[in-house]
Design an enzyme around this catalytic site. Structure first.
Site, mmCIF file in Angstrom:
data_model
loop_
_atom_site.group_PDB
_atom_site.id
_atom_site.type_symbol
_atom_site.label_atom_id
_atom_site.label_comp_id
_atom_site.label_asym_id
_atom_site.label_seq_id
_atom_site.Cartn_x
_atom_site.Cartn_y
_atom_site.Cartn_z
ATOM 1 N N GLY A 14 0.821 -1.217 0.000
ATOM 2 C CA GLY A 14 0.000 0.000 0.000
ATOM 3 C C GLY A 14 0.843 1.250 0.000
ATOM 4 N N GLY A 18 0.084 8.046 0.925
ATOM 5 C CA GLY A 18 0.075 8.072 2.388
ATOM 6 C C GLY A 18 1.374 7.661 3.068
ATOM 7 C CE1 TYR A 154 -7.214 1.407 10.914
ATOM 8 C CE2 TYR A 154 -7.270 2.601 13.001
ATOM 9 C CZ TYR A 154 -6.626 2.281 11.826
ATOM 10 O OH TYR A 154 -5.382 2.826 11.548
HETATM 11 P P1 NAD Z 1 -3.968 5.882 2.817
HETATM 12 O O1 NAD Z 1 -5.409 5.537 2.574
HETATM 13 O O2 NAD Z 1 -3.547 7.300 2.686
HETATM 14 O O3 NAD Z 1 -3.040 4.986 1.889
HETATM 15 C C1 NAD Z 1 -3.229 3.594 1.898
HETATM 16 C C2 NAD Z 1 -2.512 2.990 0.737
HETATM 17 O O4 NAD Z 1 -2.783 1.581 0.727
HETATM 18 C C3 NAD Z 1 -2.981 3.530 -0.600
HETATM 19 O O5 NAD Z 1 -1.861 3.604 -1.451
HETATM 20 C C4 NAD Z 1 -3.959 2.444 -1.065
HETATM 21 O O6 NAD Z 1 -4.092 2.420 -2.458
HETATM 22 C C5 NAD Z 1 -3.262 1.214 -0.540
HETATM 23 N N1 NAD Z 1 -4.139 0.061 -0.369
HETATM 24 C C6 NAD Z 1 -5.340 0.035 0.275
HETATM 25 N N2 NAD Z 1 -5.853 -1.194 0.199
HETATM 26 C C7 NAD Z 1 -4.962 -1.954 -0.489
HETATM 27 C C8 NAD Z 1 -4.922 -3.301 -0.910
HETATM 28 N N3 NAD Z 1 -5.940 -4.103 -0.643
HETATM 29 N N4 NAD Z 1 -3.838 -3.756 -1.592
HETATM 30 C C9 NAD Z 1 -2.804 -2.936 -1.889
HETATM 31 N N5 NAD Z 1 -2.788 -1.633 -1.516
HETATM 32 C C10 NAD Z 1 -3.852 -1.155 -0.841
HETATM 33 O O7 NAD Z 1 -3.648 5.273 4.254
HETATM 34 P P2 NAD Z 1 -2.648 5.777 5.411
HETATM 35 O O8 NAD Z 1 -3.391 6.745 6.257
HETATM 36 O O9 NAD Z 1 -1.344 6.142 4.840
HETATM 37 O O10 NAD Z 1 -2.509 4.437 6.273
HETATM 38 C C11 NAD Z 1 -1.465 3.510 6.066
HETATM 39 C C12 NAD Z 1 -1.398 2.591 7.287
HETATM 40 O O11 NAD Z 1 -1.145 3.378 8.457
HETATM 41 C C13 NAD Z 1 -2.682 1.822 7.556
HETATM 42 O O12 NAD Z 1 -2.374 0.511 7.972
HETATM 43 C C14 NAD Z 1 -3.327 2.592 8.696
HETATM 44 O O13 NAD Z 1 -4.145 1.794 9.504
HETATM 45 C C15 NAD Z 1 -2.092 3.067 9.456
HETATM 46 N N6 NAD Z 1 -2.346 4.245 10.295
HETATM 47 C C16 NAD Z 1 -2.723 5.432 9.730
HETATM 48 C C17 NAD Z 1 -2.966 6.530 10.547
HETATM 49 C C18 NAD Z 1 -3.369 7.858 9.974
HETATM 50 O O14 NAD Z 1 -3.824 8.720 10.747
HETATM 51 N N7 NAD Z 1 -3.184 8.103 8.707
HETATM 52 C C19 NAD Z 1 -2.848 6.401 11.939
HETATM 53 C C20 NAD Z 1 -2.464 5.188 12.472
HETATM 54 C C21 NAD Z 1 -2.215 4.109 11.634
#
Ligand code: NAD
Length: 264
Positions: A14, A18, A154
């Site tokens: 992913g 992000g 989640y």
């Molecule tokens: P985001 O939505 O900005 O980016 C997620 C990425 O994963 C995207 O590139 C999307 O295309 C890809 N993706 C989603 N489903 C997929 C799949 N089935 N196969 C391949 N790629 C896939 O997300 P983010 O906010 O950067 O989050 C990334 C990780 O960080 C996640 O595990 C999330 O739980 C964790 N996280 C995020 C936050 C936050 O506030 N942003 C906080 C704590 C934890």
């Protein structure tokens, strides 16, 4: 400290956007050969090109595969049979009250956020143990410790990742393979930006106001008092992947701005 991962191959799931994208960029800057992953070819190609442009001398390529399914993980493992560094980052989130969450959502969240990391660790970790070097990092969340009432499903997946990472670390005893989790707090990724923009529209606020209000209302114990940037999270992940982090194993490393109000 100079982090040099040249000669190592790193897969970040992913990573077209992000936090994952910032991690891929950060690892590319250490000299590692980075494999970007996302579901669609076009976004993967665009992310590869952007990293190649941003990081001079970057060794970066992409594999399009949906890591939320067994078939997608199988295809990814076939295209890329060995890695030295695996960052299980792909994950989804969606605020929904407990009484409104149907069974399908519980299963979908478990498949994307938990089973992707399980399947890929099963595919890559034995090779790391055989070669006696490897890094696996699960991107969990402070929501795995402070379960958010607005998305209990989640929170469940993020706690599950902590359990799996610790369990896998137990299998590395006496080797130079480590398995850790990193717990971000609210981070201004593309996914979260969309969510904050919706909040701003609903409440007639600017995006900055909505972001500041979210932290005050929903994460009142935050010491940072703002969203982190994706780079701030990536920095800790890159360190956890480094050769220098050899004594950090089985740990839940926090980059959550002090939201979790306990010492350990
Ligand atoms: P985001 O939505 O900005 O980016 C997620 C990425 O994963 C995207 O590139 C999307 O295309 C890809 N993706 C989603 N489903 C997929 C799949 N089935 N196969 C391949 N790629 C896939 O997300 P983010 O906010 O950067 O989050 C990334 C990780 O960080 C996640 O595990 C999330 O739980 C964790 N996280 C995020 C936050 C936050 O506030 N942003 C906080 C704590 C934890």
């Amino acid at each position: 400290m100079k982090i040099d991962l040249s000669g190592k191959t790193a897969l970040v799931t992913g990573s077209t956007a992000g936090i994952g994208n910032a991690i891929a960029k950060g690892l590319a800057a250490t000299g590692a050969e980075v494999v970007v992953n996302g579901r669609g070819r076009a976004k993967v190609d665009a992310a590869v090109a952007a990293i190649a442009q941003a990081v001079s001398g970057a060794k970066v390529r992409g594999v399009a595969a949906d890591v939320s399914t067994a078939a997608g993980c199988k295809a990814l493992l076939a295209a890329l049979p060995e890695v030295d560094i695996l960052v299980n980052n792909a994950g989804i989130f969606e605020p929904k009250g407990f009484f409104e969450i149907p069974d399908e959502d519980w299963s979908r969240f478990f498949e994307v956020n938990v089973m992707s990391g399980v399947r890929l660790s099963r595919g890559y970790m034995q090779g790391m143990l055989k070669r006696n070097w490897g890094r696996i990092v699960f991107i969990s969340s402070e929501s795995g410790l402070n379960i958010p009432t607005e998305m209990i499903h989640y929170g469940m997946t993020k706690t599950a990742q902590l359990a799996i990472a610790r369990g896998l670390a137990e299998l590395t005893r006496g080797t130079a393979v480590t398995v850790n989790s990193v717990l971000p707090g609210p981070t201004m990724s593309e996914g979260v930006e969309t969510f904050v923009k919706d909040l701003a529209k609903q409440n007639g606020q600017s995006v900055e106001e909505a972001a500041a209000n979210f932290v005050k209302q929903h994460r009142p114990t935050s010491l940072l008092q703002r969203f982190a940037s994706t780079e701030e999270i990536a920095n800790l992940v890159v360190y956890a992947c480094s050769k220098q982090a050899s004594a950090t194993n089985g740990a839940a490393l926090r980059a959550e701005g002090g939201i979790v109000n306990t010492i350990a």
